[in-house]
Design a protein around this motif. Structure first.
Motif, PDB file in Angstrom:
ATOM      1  N   ILE A 258       0.868  -1.175   0.000  1.00 28.26           N
ATOM      2  CA  ILE A 258       0.000   0.000   0.000  1.00 28.26           C
ATOM      3  C   ILE A 258       0.903   1.222   0.000  1.00 28.26           C
ATOM      4  CG2 ILE A 258      -1.802   1.249   1.248  1.00 28.26           C
ATOM      5  CD1 ILE A 258      -2.598  -1.474   2.482  1.00 28.26           C
ATOM      6  N   GLN A 259       1.101   1.786  -1.178  1.00 24.74           N
ATOM      7  CA  GLN A 259       1.946   2.962  -1.347  1.00 24.74           C
ATOM      8  C   GLN A 259       1.405   3.785  -2.506  1.00 24.74           C
ATOM      9  OE1 GLN A 259       5.462   0.503  -1.895  1.00 24.74           O
ATOM     10  NE2 GLN A 259       5.586   1.046  -4.076  1.00 24.74           N
ATOM     11  N   ARG A 260       1.728   5.073  -2.523  1.00 23.43           N
ATOM     12  CA  ARG A 260       1.148   5.972  -3.513  1.00 23.43           C
ATOM     13  C   ARG A 260       1.422   5.507  -4.939  1.00 23.43           C
ATOM     14  NH1 ARG A 260       2.151  10.044  -6.883  1.00 23.43           N
ATOM     15  NH2 ARG A 260       0.584  11.714  -7.042  1.00 23.43           N
ATOM     16  N   SER A 261       2.640   5.022  -5.202  1.00 26.94           N
ATOM     17  CA  SER A 261       3.007   4.631  -6.560  1.00 26.94           C
ATOM     18  C   SER A 261       2.228   3.418  -7.057  1.00 26.94           C
ATOM     19  CB  SER A 261       4.509   4.345  -6.636  1.00 26.94           C
ATOM     20  OG  SER A 261       4.872   3.296  -5.754  1.00 26.94           O
ATOM     21  N   ASN A 262       1.523   2.736  -6.152  1.00 25.55           N
ATOM     22  CA  ASN A 262       0.721   1.582  -6.555  1.00 25.55           C
ATOM     23  C   ASN A 262      -0.756   1.919  -6.707  1.00 25.55           C
ATOM     24  OD1 ASN A 262       2.874  -0.141  -6.721  1.00 25.55           O
ATOM     25  ND2 ASN A 262       2.597  -1.027  -4.679  1.00 25.55           N
TER      26      ASN A 262
END
Length: 275
Positions: free
Chosen positions: A92-96
């Motif tokens: 769960i990260q912004r780039s995903n």
């Protein structure tokens, strides 16, 4: 959710509908999971001739992001993509978070590439050398996007996506995966929207498009909100934004739809086997 039509406030698209995509992030009726709280994203095009879309993403749940509420009251756009995420295993990260952007193109996807970590290397090796370095995250969706770009998405989206999905199926089955692909996909260049509904097991998640808004007005004259929508309005959604019989048509299994300026064309979709 995707919207195309006359410029409209993002707030009217994201928060005001009875079963908006924000509500769906908490209470999905047709999805494989009820709650989609692993981040969200929106992408939109300016109405002053801007060709490169803006993107706002966050790892917060969509229903609990005050910044989204703030900007949604100020964004007026003729074309918007919105996505709420339930991770299929990647961080769960912004780039995903979706939608993904390349130049003037946006891309988002509901579903998964089965056992992605087992096939990831083989798939990413097939991404064009000039594109590979621009993969920012670790999701199957972004890999699929860059495969489609490699196979000519910017020139011929249906053929490029067919080749990308065909490669995923070929690689997956060589790894012993019976059903490598599941999902609905959407992409746009800011002018047209293409959506795809396909899965290897022929049991894909739901996808709907809105019918001609003038016909819907005749069915529901009491709904004042419909008067604000222009004749070119089209919605593409995983779940209807409101229970209005006659307002929504399901995209058939194994289909590609092309939506542009209030028109739509639906054709069969079949993956293309690798050369």
């Amino acid at each position: 959710m995707a919207y195309s039509g006359a410029p409209i406030l993002a707030d009217d698209l994201l928060f005001r509908p009875k079963h908006s995509i924000i509500d769906q992030s908490l209470h999905s009726d047709l999805g494989t999971v009820t709650t989609n709280g692993d981040g969200f994203g929106i992408g939109w095009y300016g109405h002053g001739g801007t060709t490169t879309p803006a993107v706002y993403k966050s790892t917060h749940p969509a229903w609990n992001d005050e910044n989204l509420r703030e900007i949604a009251r100020q964004i007026r756009t003729p074309l918007l993509f919105a996505h709420v995420r339930a991770s299929s295993g990647t961080p769960i990260q912004r780039s995903n978070c979706h939608p993904f952007r390349y130049g003037r193109w946006l891309w988002m996807h509901n579903g998964s590439l089965a056992q992605f970590q087992e096939v990831k290397r083989d798939l990413q090796v097939a991404v064009g050398p000039t594109l590979y370095g621009q993969i920012d995250g670790s999701t199957d969706t972004e890999t699929l996007f860059f495969l489609a770009l490699t196979f000519g998405l910017t020139d011929d989206p249906p053929t490029a996506v067919a080749r990308a999905v065909g490669l995923v199926e070929d690689v997956g089955r060589r790894h012993g995966i019976e059903y490598p692909v599941h999902g609905t996909m959407a992409t746009t260049d800011g002018d047209s929207i293409w959506v795809f509904r396909y899965s290897s097991e022929k049991n894909t998640s739901s996808l709907f498009y809105s019918n001609d808004v003038s016909q819907v007005r005749e069915l529901y004259p009491e709904l004042d909100t419909l008067e604000r929508l222009g004749p070119d309005t089209r919605f593409i959604v995983s779940e209807p934004l409101r229970d209005l019989p006659g307002a929504w048509t399901e995209v058939p299994e194994g289909s590609c739809a092309h939506i542009r300026r209030g028109t739509h064309d639906i054709q069969p979709f079949q993956p293309a086997a690798p050369a």
